[in-house]
Structures are given as C-alpha cells and as structure tokens.
Scaffold this motif. Structure first.
Motif, PDB file in Angstrom:
ATOM      1  N   GLU A  80       0.840  -1.201   0.000  1.00 36.67           N
ATOM      2  CA  GLU A  80       0.000   0.000   0.000  1.00 36.67           C
ATOM      3  C   GLU A  80       0.881   1.258   0.000  1.00 36.67           C
ATOM      4  N   ALA A  81       1.956   1.242   0.771  1.00 41.30           N
ATOM      5  CA  ALA A  81       2.868   2.390   0.784  1.00 41.30           C
ATOM      6  C   ALA A  81       3.505   2.593  -0.587  1.00 41.30           C
ATOM      7  N   ILE A  82       3.900   1.497  -1.230  1.00 42.98           N
ATOM      8  CA  ILE A  82       4.486   1.595  -2.582  1.00 42.98           C
ATOM      9  C   ILE A  82       3.468   2.167  -3.561  1.00 42.98           C
ATOM     10  N   ARG A  83       2.238   1.704  -3.480  1.00 44.51           N
ATOM     11  CA  ARG A  83       1.188   2.210  -4.382  1.00 44.51           C
ATOM     12  C   ARG A  83       1.009   3.713  -4.192  1.00 44.51           C
ATOM     13  N   LYS A  84       0.948   4.155  -2.942  1.00 45.34           N
ATOM     14  CA  LYS A  84       0.770   5.586  -2.664  1.00 45.34           C
ATOM     15  C   LYS A  84       1.983   6.395  -3.142  1.00 45.34           C
ATOM     16  N   ALA A  85       3.182   5.854  -2.922  1.00 43.34           N
ATOM     17  CA  ALA A  85       4.389   6.555  -3.361  1.00 43.34           C
ATOM     18  C   ALA A  85       4.435   6.676  -4.878  1.00 43.34           C
ATOM     19  N   GLU A  86       4.017   5.624  -5.577  1.00 47.34           N
ATOM     20  CA  GLU A  86       3.996   5.680  -7.046  1.00 47.34           C
ATOM     21  C   GLU A  86       2.973   6.688  -7.541  1.00 47.34           C
ATOM     22  N   GLU A  87       1.829   6.776  -6.862  1.00 48.78           N
ATOM     23  CA  GLU A  87       0.841   7.804  -7.221  1.00 48.78           C
ATOM     24  C   GLU A  87       1.426   9.199  -7.022  1.00 48.78           C
ATOM     25  N   LEU A  88       2.146   9.381  -5.918  1.00 46.35           N
ATOM     26  CA  LEU A  88       2.788  10.666  -5.647  1.00 46.35           C
ATOM     27  C   LEU A  88       3.819  10.986  -6.724  1.00 46.35           C
ATOM     28  N   GLN A  89       4.624   9.997  -7.095  1.00 40.40           N
ATOM     29  CA  GLN A  89       5.624  10.202  -8.147  1.00 40.40           C
ATOM     30  C   GLN A  89       4.952  10.619  -9.448  1.00 40.40           C
ATOM     31  N   GLN A  90       3.874   9.941  -9.798  1.00 41.27           N
ATOM     32  CA  GLN A  90       3.179  10.256 -11.047  1.00 41.27           C
ATOM     33  C   GLN A  90       2.625  11.672 -11.015  1.00 41.27           C
ATOM     34  N   GLY A  94       4.915  13.450 -13.342  1.00 44.11           N
ATOM     35  CA  GLY A  94       4.087  13.403 -14.532  1.00 44.11           C
ATOM     36  C   GLY A  94       4.742  12.631 -15.649  1.00 44.11           C
ATOM     37  N   GLY A  95       4.239  12.818 -16.810  1.00 40.52           N
ATOM     38  CA  GLY A  95       4.786  12.163 -17.990  1.00 40.52           C
ATOM     39  C   GLY A  95       4.686  13.104 -19.155  1.00 40.52           C
ATOM     40  N   GLY A 100       5.652  16.786 -19.651  1.00 48.04           N
ATOM     41  CA  GLY A 100       7.028  16.316 -19.524  1.00 48.04           C
ATOM     42  C   GLY A 100       7.699  16.261 -20.885  1.00 48.04           C
ATOM     43  N   PHE A 101       8.959  15.924 -20.909  1.00 48.09           N
ATOM     44  CA  PHE A 101       9.710  15.870 -22.160  1.00 48.09           C
ATOM     45  C   PHE A 101       9.280  14.651 -22.963  1.00 48.09           C
ATOM     46  N   ASP A 102       8.874  14.870 -24.181  1.00 51.44           N
ATOM     47  CA  ASP A 102       8.471  13.788 -25.073  1.00 51.44           C
ATOM     48  C   ASP A 102       9.462  13.736 -26.220  1.00 51.44           C
TER      49      ASP A 102
END
Length: 140
Positions: A80-90, A94-95, A100-102
């Motif tokens: 659950e912590a990993i999922r939340k951290a990945e959401e925060l990273q996203q 962003g992308g 973001g750079f494309d």
C-alpha cells in the motif's frame, strides 16, 4: 518554405525540463507516505522515492501461533505504501502527456519523427538519396 527548427531553443527547453524533473525527484525524497494494514496494527512510513523509513508492529499483532497473518499484514502495508508513493511520483513528475519531455515530439519538430526513418535515402525518408543510392542510380 517552413522555417528550420531552432535547435538552441529546443536544447534550452530540454535542459530546463530535465532540471525541473531533477528538482521534483529531489523533492520526492522529503515526502512521507504512511500506510497501514490490519486496522493499523502494522504501519509503514515510506519516502516518495520508495525508501522504507519505518515499520511499526503493534504488539497485539504478534501471535506466535499465527505468524503468517503478521507476514501478510506487513506485506499488505508495504504494498500500500508503494502504491501511494507511485501515485505521488506520477503526480509530481508526470509524464509526456502532462507536459514532460516527449522525445518523439522533439524528433517530429526536427522533421525526423514518425516510424518512417531518417531522410537522405533511408527507408521511408524523403530528401536526397545518400551517396550509395546516387552511385547505384548512375550505374543504371
């Protein structure tokens, strides 16, 4: 005739985007995410860059007769912590779709994008044929 792309401006923009992304990645290191499992019996604190800072287990969760349940709660809290951290990273990093750079867009603005290859005699490319192609044409 269209204007050639301003390579200096594109390079500056790419460098600015990379610097902004590095700053966002550094900021993630100071972000804290808390997750729990088993009704709060197991708690995990993780940084935004996926490092576990702490793992707290309520003594009531420790049952020598049922170690598997405790293991399941620890795994659930970490996931659950990993999922939340990945959401925060996203949300922070962003992308390409969020500004973001494309790299494909950069190539297209140079006239090199798509799947057709490069100009100059390469497959699918326009432009003048390369030296080998010109020689082959002279031999015909």
């Amino acid at each position: 005739m269209p204007q050639p792309p301003n390579l200096q401006a594109m390079l500056r923009q790419a460098q600015e985007m990379m610097a902004a992304q590095q700053q966002a990645q550094e900021a993630l290191k100071s972000e804290r995410i808390e997750a729990s499992a088993g009704g709060g019996m197991v708690k995990v604190v993780m940084t935004g860059d996926l490092r576990i800072e702490s793992l707290n287990i309520d003594p009531d969760a420790v049952d020598p007769e049922d170690v598997e349940m405790l293991q399941d709660m620890v795994v659930a809290a970490i996931n659950e912590a990993i999922r939340k951290a990945e959401e925060l990273q996203q949300s922070e990093l962003g992308g390409a779709e969020q500004g973001g750079f494309d790299p494909m867009s950069a190539l297209e603005s140079l006239g090199l994008g798509g799947m057709g290859g490069l100009p100059g005699g390469m497959p699918g490319g326009g432009g003048a044929p390369n030296r080998a192609a010109r020689r082959a044409q002279k031999r015909k």
